[in-house]
Every structure is written in C-alpha cells, then in structure tokens.
Design a protein around this motif. Structure first.
Motif, PDB file in Angstrom:
ATOM      1  N   UNK A   4      14.407   4.163 -29.265  1.00  0.00           N
ATOM      2  CA  UNK A   4      15.276   3.656 -28.092  1.00  0.00           C
ATOM      3  C   UNK A   4      14.900   2.654 -27.453  1.00  0.00           C
ATOM      4  N   UNK A   5      14.701   1.211 -28.590  1.00  0.00           N
ATOM      5  CA  UNK A   5      14.231   0.560 -28.468  1.00  0.00           C
ATOM      6  C   UNK A   5      15.592  -0.925 -29.353  1.00  0.00           C
ATOM      7  N   UNK A   6      16.343  -1.538 -27.641  1.00  0.00           N
ATOM      8  CA  UNK A   6      17.090  -2.372 -27.938  1.00  0.00           C
ATOM      9  C   UNK A   6      16.478  -3.715 -28.205  1.00  0.00           C
ATOM     10  N   UNK A   7      17.370  -4.379 -28.277  1.00  0.00           N
ATOM     11  CA  UNK A   7      17.574  -6.293 -28.542  1.00  0.00           C
ATOM     12  C   UNK A   7      18.026  -6.255 -27.457  1.00  0.00           C
ATOM     13  N   UNK A  40       6.952  -5.484 -23.619  1.00  0.00           N
ATOM     14  CA  UNK A  40       7.298  -6.013 -22.344  1.00  0.00           C
ATOM     15  C   UNK A  40       9.280  -5.853 -23.073  1.00  0.00           C
ATOM     16  N   UNK A  41       9.459  -4.444 -22.092  1.00  0.00           N
ATOM     17  CA  UNK A  41      11.317  -3.986 -21.848  1.00  0.00           C
ATOM     18  C   UNK A  41      11.261  -3.438 -20.644  1.00  0.00           C
ATOM     19  N   UNK A  42      12.409  -2.990 -20.214  1.00  0.00           N
ATOM     20  CA  UNK A  42      12.970  -3.101 -18.562  1.00  0.00           C
ATOM     21  C   UNK A  42      14.043  -0.977 -18.930  1.00  0.00           C
ATOM     22  N   UNK A  50      15.793  -1.967 -22.926  1.00  0.00           N
ATOM     23  CA  UNK A  50      16.554  -3.589 -23.544  1.00  0.00           C
ATOM     24  C   UNK A  50      15.105  -3.936 -23.446  1.00  0.00           C
ATOM     25  N   UNK A  51      14.822  -4.688 -24.782  1.00  0.00           N
ATOM     26  CA  UNK A  51      12.972  -5.839 -24.588  1.00  0.00           C
ATOM     27  C   UNK A  51      13.130  -6.980 -24.534  1.00  0.00           C
ATOM     28  N   UNK A  52      12.438  -7.582 -23.509  1.00  0.00           N
ATOM     29  CA  UNK A  52      12.210  -8.480 -22.412  1.00  0.00           C
ATOM     30  C   UNK A  52      11.495  -9.627 -23.813  1.00  0.00           C
ATOM     31  N   UNK A  53       9.919  -8.883 -24.315  1.00  0.00           N
ATOM     32  CA  UNK A  53       9.167  -9.696 -25.419  1.00  0.00           C
ATOM     33  C   UNK A  53       8.550  -8.688 -26.232  1.00  0.00           C
ATOM     34  N   UNK A  54       9.355  -9.077 -27.439  1.00  0.00           N
ATOM     35  CA  UNK A  54       8.425  -8.461 -28.685  1.00  0.00           C
ATOM     36  C   UNK A  54       9.313  -7.946 -29.233  1.00  0.00           C
ATOM     37  N   UNK A  71       4.699   0.248 -25.298  1.00  0.00           N
ATOM     38  CA  UNK A  71       5.325  -0.946 -24.359  1.00  0.00           C
ATOM     39  C   UNK A  71       4.724  -0.893 -22.899  1.00  0.00           C
ATOM     40  N   UNK A  72       5.311  -1.422 -22.778  1.00  0.00           N
ATOM     41  CA  UNK A  72       4.745  -2.058 -21.043  1.00  0.00           C
ATOM     42  C   UNK A  72       6.459  -2.029 -20.478  1.00  0.00           C
ATOM     43  N   UNK A  73       6.504  -0.954 -19.702  1.00  0.00           N
ATOM     44  CA  UNK A  73       7.652  -0.596 -18.734  1.00  0.00           C
ATOM     45  C   UNK A  73       8.428  -2.263 -17.707  1.00  0.00           C
ATOM     46  N   UNK A  74       9.006  -2.379 -17.054  1.00  0.00           N
ATOM     47  CA  UNK A  74       8.985  -2.866 -16.519  1.00  0.00           C
ATOM     48  C   UNK A  74      10.409  -3.105 -15.239  1.00  0.00           C
ATOM     49  N   UNK A  75      10.201  -3.958 -14.602  1.00  0.00           N
ATOM     50  CA  UNK A  75      11.274  -3.351 -13.475  1.00  0.00           C
ATOM     51  C   UNK A  75      11.845  -4.718 -13.412  1.00  0.00           C
TER      52      UNK A  75
END
Length: 176
Positions: A4-7, A40-42, A50-54, A71-75
């Motif tokens: 489920x994670x995309x760069x 860290x993802x959004x 989308x991966x923010x960090x990692x 993951x930590x889901x951020x906004x």
C-alpha cells in the motif's frame, strides 16, 4: 501492508537511493534489530499512502521479504510534504554537497511561497521574518555560512552543476 506504500515522487527528484553498501548496512540492521522507526506516510487515494520518511527502509524491508511495516499516518499539505521529506533526509542520511544544495534551494523556495501566500492572505499561520537563507539554514540545522556556500551551487550553470554532481569538478573550482 508494504504493497500500500508508494514512493513520494518528490523524493526521487532531490535524493539518491542508498549505495549498495549503505543498503546492505540498513538491511543488516533491520535483520538484527527489526524496524526501529515507523515510516511516515500521508494518505494518497483509496487505501494507498505516499512515503514521507522511510523510502530506503521500505525498500530494504521489501528486499528482506517483509510484507508489513509500521507507519505513522500524517496529514500534510503538499508544501509540508516536501518540507518534511527534505528535513527527514537531512536528519537521517549523509548527503552530498549537491543534495544539500538542492535541499536548500527547495526549502528556500517553499519558504518564499509561504511568505507570498501570507501576503495574499492565503495562509493563516505567521511566517518568520528574516533572510531566507538564514531561516532555511536554521530550519535544516545547517551552519549559516555552510548553507550560503552550498546555496552558491544553485547559481551555477547547469553544465557546471552537473560536473560537480558527477564529481568531475570540485565545489571550490566550480564557484570560482
């Protein structure tokens, strides 16, 4: 699920992948101690993130056959996503002068865009006053004189910048 994670496309624009040696060290650490920090993802659409960090940790875990990651889901707004990617890479990786110069250029541009929106009344939060390069240096945790020196790379012609990036020309000689 790791599927489920995309760069984040912005990450590739600015930062390189780890070298095979660096990736080997990261994989060895993950095998030995597991995943120490969540990515860290959004959110990005239906059940994708989308991966923010990692980015590199995700790649290492994929290569190790892991199927799920913490993951930590951020906004974040789009600008905040870019800023967070820059900050995460500066804090977690050893970057080349060229990568730092690119990060400084983008962070300055994000700050200037935020200032423009604040003048137009599109941003509610207060924007710091001061010279953009000095604020960027402080935000990125870089010495101001180092930030100024690296920022001069951003004013080179594209040919000179590329030669510095490929290590065909030293930073000092390129700035003469």
């Amino acid at each position: 699920s790791i599927n489920q994670l995309k760069e984040h496309p912005f990450n590739k624009e600015v930062f390189r992948d780890l070298s095979p040696e660096e990736m080997g060290e990261l994989k060895e650490s993950i095998e030995l101690l597991g995943q120490l920090e969540p990515l860290a993802v959004v959110p990005d659409g239906d059940n994708e993130y989308l991966i923010i960090s990692g980015h590199q940790r995700k790649r290492a875990m994929e290569e190790l056959g892991k199927v799920s990651v913490a993951v930590n889901v951020l906004s974040y707004t789009e600008e905040e996503q870019k800023s967070a990617i820059i900050h995460a890479n500066i804090k977690q990786r050893k970057l080349s002068d060229v990568e730092l110069a690119k990060a400084i250029k983008i962070d300055k541009a994000l700050l200037q865009e935020k200032r423009k929106k604040a003048r137009e009344g599109d941003v509610e939060e207060k924007v710091e006053k001061g010279r953009a390069i000095e604020l960027t240096a402080r935000r990125l945790g870089i010495n101001v004189s180092t930030a100024k020196r690296l920022d001069r790379l951003n004013h080179l012609t594209s040919d000179l910048f590329e030669q510095v990036e490929k290590k065909e020309l030293s930073l000092g000689k390129a700035q003469v």
